[in-house]
Design a protein around this motif. Structure first.
Motif, mmCIF file in Angstrom:
data_model
loop_
_atom_site.group_PDB
_atom_site.id
_atom_site.type_symbol
_atom_site.label_atom_id
_atom_site.label_comp_id
_atom_site.label_asym_id
_atom_site.label_seq_id
_atom_site.Cartn_x
_atom_site.Cartn_y
_atom_site.Cartn_z
ATOM 1 N N ARG A 82 0.761 1.935 -11.075
ATOM 2 C CA ARG A 82 0.862 2.844 -9.934
ATOM 3 C C ARG A 82 -0.081 2.362 -8.832
ATOM 4 O O ARG A 82 -1.124 1.786 -9.113
ATOM 5 N N GLY A 83 0.282 2.605 -7.596
ATOM 6 C CA GLY A 83 -0.597 2.203 -6.498
ATOM 7 C C GLY A 83 -0.539 0.708 -6.255
ATOM 8 O O GLY A 83 0.499 0.058 -6.421
ATOM 9 N N ASN A 84 -1.668 0.151 -5.864
ATOM 10 C CA ASN A 84 -1.759 -1.260 -5.510
ATOM 11 C C ASN A 84 -1.689 -2.129 -6.765
ATOM 12 O O ASN A 84 -2.567 -2.063 -7.627
ATOM 13 N N VAL A 85 -0.663 -2.963 -6.854
ATOM 14 C CA VAL A 85 -0.477 -3.813 -8.030
ATOM 15 C C VAL A 85 -1.714 -4.670 -8.276
ATOM 16 O O VAL A 85 -2.157 -4.846 -9.420
ATOM 17 N N ALA A 86 -2.282 -5.213 -7.215
ATOM 18 C CA ALA A 86 -3.414 -6.135 -7.342
ATOM 19 C C ALA A 86 -4.641 -5.475 -7.945
ATOM 20 O O ALA A 86 -5.543 -6.179 -8.433
ATOM 21 N N GLU A 87 -4.707 -4.153 -7.930
ATOM 22 C CA GLU A 87 -5.874 -3.454 -8.443
ATOM 23 C C GLU A 87 -5.741 -3.056 -9.910
ATOM 24 O O GLU A 87 -6.715 -2.580 -10.507
#
Length: 241
Positions: free
Chosen positions: A56-61
């Motif tokens: 969920r949210g920013n994939v990179a995070e």
């Protein structure tokens, strides 16, 4: 059946630079990769749905993807330009796109990768001798890109997966060479499954178990070996066929 001799190692400098890294290796022969496997296509859709719930949210995070981005930075790759295979696949699934069903062995690698959020690649394994290594690029290495372009010379310090001087995968898990396609007629392969902290070792072992079960059920293949390589055991030797 012709004989295959396999020597496989993880280099000390890669293990020292990335403490806790491990790679699961599953070697298979006698797989029927011509099979029509609609059940695998259904499992691929389920794995995509599972990933969409997990990321969920920013994939990179996401912790498992952020670990790969940091590892790439450490050997000089820009993670926004050269993404680990799991990040590239996750971004595609989250668009959302459906991954194509290619053939049973490739589908199995993709299913396990999505389920466990780990890079999982499959390579054909021909007869003869193979000196496989995950290591830093060195003089004389060459990579034949999958688009048929001219042979590339990997950058100094880049982590590559190679068979002798023939680079099979550039930038750890980023891109496989033209010669590494798993085709319908391919029956002898090995799977690589990569784990970087914070991924627990047990998750890599579970992914290896999943590969073995899916191979047996959907291709009738024989699992010749399944070994977790790490700093504790960085190499394996195998002769079969």
């Amino acid at each position: 059946m012709s004989t295959t001799t396999l020597s496989y190692r993880l280099s000390t400098d890669v293990l020292d630079a990335h403490p806790g890294y491990c790679r699961g290796v599953v070697v298979v022969q006698g797989a029927d990769n011509h099979r029509d496997a609609p059940a695998l296509a259904a499992l691929l859709r389920e794995a995509e749905a599972q990933l969409r719930e997990a990321v969920r949210g920013n994939v990179a995070e996401h912790a498992r993807i952020a670990a790969w981005r940091e590892a790439y930075r450490r050997f000089g790759a820009k993670p926004s330009e050269h993404r680990a295979s799991i990040e590239a696949m996750a971004r595609r699934v989250l668009k959302p796109d459906a991954l194509p069903s290619i053939n049973p062995l490739v589908d199995i690698g993709n299913i396990v990768s999505l389920r466990h959020l780990l890079p999982a690649g499959v390579h054909p394994l021909g007869a003869g001798e193979h000196a496989l290594a995950l290591r830093r690029a060195q003089a004389g290495d060459g990579f034949a890109p999958p688009d048929g372009g001219p042979v590339e010379t990997p950058s100094e310090g880049e982590i590559v997966f190679a068979d002798g001087a023939r680079v099979l995968t550039r930038r750890w898990t980023w891109r496989q060479a033209a010669s590494t396609q798993t085709l319908p007629e391919t029956g002898r392969v090995f799977f690589n499954i990569d784990g970087l902290p914070p991924t627990p070792r047990d998750d890599v072992l579970a992914a290896m178990d999943a590969v073995q079960a899916l191979v047996r059920e959907h291709t009738g293949g024989e699992v010749v070996a399944a070994q977790l390589l790490s700093a504790a055991q960085p190499a394996m030797e195998l002769r079969f066929g």
